[in-house]
Motif scaffolding. Structure first.
Motif, short mmCIF file in Angstrom:
data_model
loop_
_atom_site.label_atom_id
_atom_site.label_comp_id
_atom_site.label_asym_id
_atom_site.label_seq_id
_atom_site.Cartn_x
_atom_site.Cartn_y
_atom_site.Cartn_z
N ARG A 1 -17.00 -0.07 -23.48
CA ARG A 1 -18.07 -0.19 -24.75
C ARG A 1 -18.50 -1.48 -24.36
O ARG A 1 -19.91 -1.68 -24.74
CB ARG A 1 -17.29 -0.05 -26.03
CG ARG A 1 -17.96 -0.39 -27.17
CD ARG A 1 -17.27 -0.31 -28.40
NE ARG A 1 -16.30 -1.35 -28.47
CZ ARG A 1 -16.35 -2.34 -28.76
NH1 ARG A 1 -17.39 -3.14 -29.00
NH2 ARG A 1 -15.11 -3.11 -28.77
N ILE A 2 -17.81 -2.63 -24.37
CA ILE A 2 -18.39 -3.96 -24.30
C ILE A 2 -19.31 -4.12 -23.07
O ILE A 2 -20.35 -4.67 -23.16
CB ILE A 2 -17.42 -5.10 -24.27
CG1 ILE A 2 -16.39 -5.05 -25.59
CG2 ILE A 2 -17.91 -6.56 -23.96
CD1 ILE A 2 -15.24 -5.59 -25.73
N ILE A 3 -18.78 -3.63 -21.90
CA ILE A 3 -19.67 -3.69 -20.83
C ILE A 3 -21.00 -2.87 -20.98
O ILE A 3 -22.16 -3.47 -20.72
CB ILE A 3 -19.00 -2.99 -19.53
CG1 ILE A 3 -17.82 -3.86 -19.01
CG2 ILE A 3 -19.90 -2.80 -18.49
CD1 ILE A 3 -17.03 -3.30 -18.10
N SER A 4 -21.01 -1.76 -21.69
CA SER A 4 -22.03 -1.08 -21.97
C SER A 4 -23.01 -1.95 -22.83
O SER A 4 -24.42 -2.04 -22.68
CB SER A 4 -21.75 0.14 -22.54
OG SER A 4 -22.98 0.93 -22.86
N GLU A 5 -22.50 -2.20 -23.95
CA GLU A 5 -23.42 -2.98 -25.06
C GLU A 5 -24.23 -4.04 -24.48
O GLU A 5 -24.97 -4.50 -24.82
CB GLU A 5 -22.28 -3.25 -26.02
CG GLU A 5 -21.80 -2.18 -27.21
CD GLU A 5 -20.84 -3.05 -28.27
OE1 GLU A 5 -20.61 -1.86 -28.77
OE2 GLU A 5 -20.52 -3.88 -28.09
N ARG A 6 -23.34 -4.86 -23.45
CA ARG A 6 -24.02 -6.13 -23.03
C ARG A 6 -24.88 -5.75 -21.74
O ARG A 6 -25.29 -6.69 -21.14
CB ARG A 6 -22.89 -7.14 -22.76
CG ARG A 6 -22.12 -7.36 -23.97
CD ARG A 6 -20.88 -8.58 -24.01
NE ARG A 6 -20.40 -8.68 -25.40
CZ ARG A 6 -19.79 -9.71 -25.37
NH1 ARG A 6 -19.38 -10.58 -24.57
NH2 ARG A 6 -19.33 -9.99 -26.70
#
Length: 71
Positions: free
Chosen positions: A14-19
């Protein structure tokens, strides 16, 4: 063999995708090793959590949050 790294693996993705990061660029792991961790075929060890959290710029506890509980 399937290993349950959730919610840690879900939060990492999720964090990889959001950033807008690329998985292969996170924490210096090989693409294969990192893929095994986030797709539940390799255990994410405590030292991996620290390393990945640092690379993502989050506190390690952020990786343990359960999205279903909102915590």
């Amino acid at each position: 063999m399937v290993i349950n790294n959730r919610p840690v693996s879900d939060n990492i993705l999720r964090i990889i995708s959001e950033r807008g990061y690329k998985q292969s660029a996170v924490a210096g792991y090989s693409r294969q090793t990192f893929g095994y961790m986030v797709h539940n075929t390799r255990i994410i060890r405590p030292e991996d959590v620290q390393r990945i959290a640092f690379a993502l710029g989050v506190e390690p506890g952020e990786l343990f949050k359960d999205a279903d509980l909102g915590a």
